[in-house]
Design a protein around this motif. Sequence first.
Motif, PDB file in Angstrom:
ATOM      1  N   GLY A  76       0.787  -1.227   0.000  1.00 58.46           N
ATOM      2  CA  GLY A  76       0.000   0.000   0.000  1.00 58.46           C
ATOM      3  C   GLY A  76       0.819   1.277   0.000  1.00 58.46           C
ATOM      4  N   LEU A  77       2.133   1.160  -0.135  1.00 60.07           N
ATOM      5  CA  LEU A  77       2.965   2.357  -0.123  1.00 60.07           C
ATOM      6  C   LEU A  77       2.689   3.226  -1.349  1.00 60.07           C
ATOM      7  CD1 LEU A  77       6.475   1.082   1.057  1.00 60.07           C
ATOM      8  CD2 LEU A  77       4.537   1.914   2.413  1.00 60.07           C
ATOM      9  N   PRO A  78       2.891   4.522  -1.235  1.00 60.26           N
ATOM     10  CA  PRO A  78       2.748   5.391  -2.396  1.00 60.26           C
ATOM     11  C   PRO A  78       3.790   5.055  -3.451  1.00 60.26           C
ATOM     12  CG  PRO A  78       3.740   6.581  -0.564  1.00 60.26           C
ATOM     13  CD  PRO A  78       3.289   5.258  -0.023  1.00 60.26           C
ATOM     14  N   GLU A  79       3.462   5.285  -4.708  1.00 55.61           N
ATOM     15  CA  GLU A  79       4.309   4.903  -5.836  1.00 55.61           C
ATOM     16  C   GLU A  79       5.274   6.029  -6.190  1.00 55.61           C
ATOM     17  OE1 GLU A  79       6.358   3.258  -7.978  1.00 55.61           O
ATOM     18  OE2 GLU A  79       4.656   1.879  -8.016  1.00 55.61           O
ATOM     19  N   ILE A  80       6.547   5.674  -6.332  1.00 48.52           N
ATOM     20  CA  ILE A  80       7.574   6.648  -6.659  1.00 48.52           C
ATOM     21  C   ILE A  80       7.672   6.919  -8.155  1.00 48.52           C
ATOM     22  CG2 ILE A  80       9.486   5.005  -6.903  1.00 48.52           C
ATOM     23  CD1 ILE A  80      11.244   7.054  -5.370  1.00 48.52           C
TER      24      ILE A  80
END
Length: 271
Positions: A131-135
């Motif tokens: 669920g981490l934000p996408e770089i």
Amino acid sequence: MSYLFNKTALLSMLIFYTFVGYANSQTLDEYIKLQMDERKIPGIQLAVIKDGIVVKMESYGTANIQDSIATTNDTIFPLNSITKAFVGVAAMQLVEQGKIDLSASPAKYLPGLPNAWKDTTIFQLFTHISGLPEIMRGDATLITVGGQDVAWDLVKTLPTQFEPGEDFSYNQTGYAIIGKIIEKVSGQPFVEFITEHQLQKVGMPKTIQAGFTHLEGIVPNQARMYTYYFGNKLTSVTNEVFPPILRAAAGMSSNTTEIAKWLNALNNWIY
């Protein structure tokens, strides 16, 4: 395959077949050529492995359309996200050494990560359910201009996409973190760790020579990459350049000859 690869009909590519039974060679050649025609693929390498033995190694078509260069068994292809398989082996080697716990938070190894990321596990990073934000954006560029350090600082301020484990979203940020963890616990840059503990042990000189430069480096005998993603006209893929922070996600280049050796070594676990 890389983020862009997942969304395009990328044409110059690397294919591996591992067969329980081995089909007639002529029939297989016909099938491959039919698929190349239907999918508009200019160049392919094929390895057939049976019982740990390479029973067929073949190259088809063109590696470089501009210069009419045929694909050979020595042609080097960008591996894009197949790189993640090597990174996974590297992490498991460190798990076996007791240096990485897959159930632990990445913050255990990288104390500077945001508090919002601390409930994520390393296993969830590998399986794209963090669920981490996408770089990275969908066009395989960083989420902001200014380089990888600016993008890394920005992604750490963004909200998570969902609670860890509640959904799936293909994610490059997780592999940036995994690369950093490998470096932290091994005491080596992840490129050096993979080279020493996999590529050198298996005997993959062309893969070592290609390095982890993705499309930035000048790699001898490297195939060009093409797409129809931007319309019906064939175009070269030139904008998919992963910065060093993401080379653990998509940095390597290799060929079927050496990948077949790596697969057999992995199956026999000679690392």
